[in-house]
Design a protein around this motif. Structure first.
Motif, PDB file in Angstrom:
ATOM      1  N   LEU A   1      22.590 -26.728 -10.097  1.00 46.02           N
ATOM      2  CA  LEU A   1      21.135 -26.716  -9.966  1.00 46.02           C
ATOM      3  C   LEU A   1      20.632 -25.276 -10.027  1.00 46.02           C
ATOM      4  CD1 LEU A   1      18.849 -28.850  -9.316  1.00 46.02           C
ATOM      5  CD2 LEU A   1      19.069 -28.104  -6.941  1.00 46.02           C
ATOM      6  N   VAL A   2      19.705 -24.987 -10.964  1.00 47.06           N
ATOM      7  CA  VAL A   2      19.157 -23.635 -11.096  1.00 47.06           C
ATOM      8  C   VAL A   2      17.641 -23.685 -11.159  1.00 47.06           C
ATOM      9  CG1 VAL A   2      21.228 -22.840 -12.296  1.00 47.06           C
ATOM     10  CG2 VAL A   2      19.254 -23.604 -13.628  1.00 47.06           C
ATOM     11  N   ALA A   3      17.017 -22.554 -10.860  1.00 47.78           N
ATOM     12  CA  ALA A   3      15.560 -22.450 -10.938  1.00 47.78           C
ATOM     13  C   ALA A   3      15.122 -22.440 -12.406  1.00 47.78           C
ATOM     14  CB  ALA A   3      15.098 -21.174 -10.235  1.00 47.78           C
ATOM     15  N   PRO A   4      13.869 -22.808 -12.691  1.00 52.15           N
ATOM     16  CA  PRO A   4      13.412 -22.866 -14.086  1.00 52.15           C
ATOM     17  C   PRO A   4      13.414 -21.512 -14.791  1.00 52.15           C
ATOM     18  CG  PRO A   4      11.602 -23.256 -12.555  1.00 52.15           C
ATOM     19  CD  PRO A   4      12.851 -23.309 -11.752  1.00 52.15           C
ATOM     20  N   ASP A   5      13.361 -20.401 -14.042  1.00 56.58           N
ATOM     21  CA  ASP A   5      13.382 -19.081 -14.677  1.00 56.58           C
ATOM     22  C   ASP A   5      14.762 -18.425 -14.625  1.00 56.58           C
ATOM     23  OD1 ASP A   5      13.468 -18.724 -11.951  1.00 56.58           O
ATOM     24  OD2 ASP A   5      11.870 -17.208 -11.869  1.00 56.58           O
ATOM     25  N   HIS A   6      15.789 -19.170 -14.247  1.00 57.76           N
ATOM     26  CA  HIS A   6      17.142 -18.638 -14.211  1.00 57.76           C
ATOM     27  C   HIS A   6      17.639 -18.434 -15.642  1.00 57.76           C
ATOM     28  CE1 HIS A   6      21.504 -18.493 -13.540  1.00 57.76           C
ATOM     29  NE2 HIS A   6      21.242 -18.179 -12.277  1.00 57.76           N
TER      30      HIS A   6
ATOM     31  N   ALA B   1      33.548 -20.270 -15.383  1.00 56.94           N
ATOM     32  CA  ALA B   1      33.661 -18.825 -15.577  1.00 56.94           C
ATOM     33  C   ALA B   1      32.293 -18.166 -15.652  1.00 56.94           C
ATOM     34  CB  ALA B   1      34.460 -18.526 -16.839  1.00 56.94           C
ATOM     35  N   GLU B   2      31.300 -18.882 -16.160  1.00 53.97           N
ATOM     36  CA  GLU B   2      29.953 -18.321 -16.283  1.00 53.97           C
ATOM     37  C   GLU B   2      29.221 -18.248 -14.951  1.00 53.97           C
ATOM     38  OE1 GLU B   2      28.101 -19.590 -20.416  1.00 53.97           O
ATOM     39  OE2 GLU B   2      29.132 -21.291 -19.487  1.00 53.97           O
ATOM     40  N   LEU B   3      29.809 -18.828 -13.918  1.00 55.23           N
ATOM     41  CA  LEU B   3      29.158 -18.878 -12.608  1.00 55.23           C
ATOM     42  C   LEU B   3      29.803 -17.938 -11.601  1.00 55.23           C
ATOM     43  CD1 LEU B   3      28.874 -22.771 -12.384  1.00 55.23           C
ATOM     44  CD2 LEU B   3      27.074 -21.172 -13.074  1.00 55.23           C
ATOM     45  N   ALA B   4      30.787 -17.161 -12.037  1.00 56.05           N
ATOM     46  CA  ALA B   4      31.580 -16.350 -11.109  1.00 56.05           C
ATOM     47  C   ALA B   4      30.752 -15.332 -10.339  1.00 56.05           C
ATOM     48  CB  ALA B   4      32.696 -15.639 -11.881  1.00 56.05           C
ATOM     49  N   ASP B   5      29.679 -14.825 -10.938  1.00 55.38           N
ATOM     50  CA  ASP B   5      28.894 -13.777 -10.287  1.00 55.38           C
ATOM     51  C   ASP B   5      27.639 -14.306  -9.589  1.00 55.38           C
ATOM     52  OD1 ASP B   5      30.653 -11.788 -11.143  1.00 55.38           O
ATOM     53  OD2 ASP B   5      29.621 -11.588 -13.071  1.00 55.38           O
ATOM     54  N   GLU B   6      27.485 -15.616  -9.519  1.00 58.20           N
ATOM     55  CA  GLU B   6      26.282 -16.199  -8.948  1.00 58.20           C
ATOM     56  C   GLU B   6      26.324 -16.211  -7.419  1.00 58.20           C
ATOM     57  OE1 GLU B   6      23.591 -17.123 -10.474  1.00 58.20           O
ATOM     58  OE2 GLU B   6      24.267 -17.014 -12.560  1.00 58.20           O
ATOM     59  N   THR B   7      25.137 -16.241  -6.830  1.00 57.58           N
ATOM     60  CA  THR B   7      24.996 -16.461  -5.389  1.00 57.58           C
ATOM     61  C   THR B   7      24.701 -17.943  -5.165  1.00 57.58           C
ATOM     62  OG1 THR B   7      24.163 -14.234  -4.995  1.00 57.58           O
ATOM     63  CG2 THR B   7      23.634 -15.901  -3.341  1.00 57.58           C
TER      64      THR B   7
ATOM     65  N   GLY C   1      19.331 -18.413  -4.956  1.00 59.37           N
ATOM     66  CA  GLY C   1      20.671 -18.715  -5.415  1.00 59.37           C
ATOM     67  C   GLY C   1      20.681 -19.990  -6.225  1.00 59.37           C
ATOM     68  N   ILE C   2      21.876 -20.403  -6.644  1.00 56.36           N
ATOM     69  CA  ILE C   2      22.032 -21.673  -7.338  1.00 56.36           C
ATOM     70  C   ILE C   2      22.816 -22.605  -6.422  1.00 56.36           C
ATOM     71  CG2 ILE C   2      21.994 -20.493  -9.561  1.00 56.36           C
ATOM     72  CD1 ILE C   2      25.004 -21.054  -9.773  1.00 56.36           C
TER      73      ILE C   2
END
Length: 298
Positions: free
Chosen positions: A171-176, A187-193, A239-240
């Motif tokens: 789940l992400v915000a519309p401006d993410h 792998a694309e989510l490794a640096d996310e909060t 965050g996501i």
């Protein structure tokens, strides 16, 4: 062996203390202790033993609890058979549900039972799946959920049936930056909060799987069990999150399918063994199964 004393023994196995049994059965602690002592004399073996400042079941006690379940289930079946002669199903069925499952299923289940003669009393219990056994001390049916890779709760004292599978999405915000995508890899989510749930719940199991795949420990800013609060924080850019697909309510948030991970939770109905022999409980289980088929077919 008296049935009432077997019931006291089962309550002790479920609740763990003399005081809790006394409260549940509206007895005094001394009366509970006396009933257990008499049962031990009837059985001819020691059923309880010291455990520090408390007491616990012996191996013989655990074995007798399983037989007590069988005896009490047989009595329930006898009651159910008599109920057939009274044009049942009728009666009250107590159901515990985790909150998001209750929100999803109750609007379908309650109308289905409205004219059935079954009085279903629902309570929301926000507890991890491991608590299902304890909840069955107070409820006839427990709707729980678990990561699809986790083992079933079924055992000698619990009967389970899988109700439905619900995928878990990101789940992400519309401006993410990822909001324009339909799918994302771990792998694309490794640096996310992350905004996650408390440990022991299925969503957190999926997050740990992502960590195992990427070798990166997720940066979890907050742990909250209310999905509406999580949605608000994600929308605000804090965050996501991982979210069960059918639980998402916020209209502006973006759901991304997670590739490369078995990411889903299973809805599971737990009862005492043979509880479905009671027509009222069978009617409730059937109503949940019909509701699940309707939801997953949409």
């Amino acid at each position: 062996m008296a049935v009432d004393r077997l019931r006291v023994l089962r309550e002790f196995a479920d609740r763990g203390t003399i005081g809790a049994v006394a409260e549940a059965l509206s007895m005094t602690p001394s009366a509970v202790s006396q009933q257990l002592k008499v049962l031990a004399r009837e059985a001819g073996v020691q059923l309880l033993e010291p455990d520090g400042r408390r007491i616990r079941l012996t191996d013989a006690g655990h074995a007798l609890v399983v037989r007590a379940d069988e005896v009490l289930a047989a009595l329930d079946r006898a009651v159910a058979e008599m109920a057939h002669y009274r044009a049942s199903p009728r009666g009250r069925v107590r159901v515990a549900l985790f909150p998001s499952g209750a929100a999803l299923l109750l609007p379908h289940v309650l109308p289905a039972l409205a004219d059935s003669g079954v009085d279903m009393v629902a309570s929301d219990e926000d507890l991890p799946p491991s608590e299902a056994s304890r909840l069955l001390a107070d409820y006839d049916v427990v709707l729980t959920h678990r990561d699809e890779r986790a083992p079933s709760l079924a055992g000698p004292r619990i009967a389970t049936r899988v109700l439905m599978r619900e995928p878990t999405d990101v789940l992400v915000a519309p401006d993410h930056p990822l909001a324009g995508r339909t799918e994302v890899s771990p792998a694309e989510l490794a640096d996310e909060t992350w905004i996650s749930v408390r440990g022991g719940f299925p969503v957190d199991d999926v997050l740990r799987s992502i960590a195992n795949l990427t070798g990166v420990r997720p940066r979890i800013a907050q742990r909250l069990n209310d999905f509406r609060v999580i949605e608000t924080l994600v929308h605000s850019g804090y965050g996501i999150a991982l979210m069960p697909r059918f639980a998402v309510a916020h209209p502006d948030l973006v759901l991304l399918r997670l590739s490369g991970v078995r990411a889903a939770r299973l809805y599971e109905l737990a009862t005492r063994p043979h509880a479905e022999k009671r027509p009222a409980i069978a009617a409730v289980l059937a109503a949940f199964e019909t509701a699940a088929r309707r939801i997953t077919a949409d």
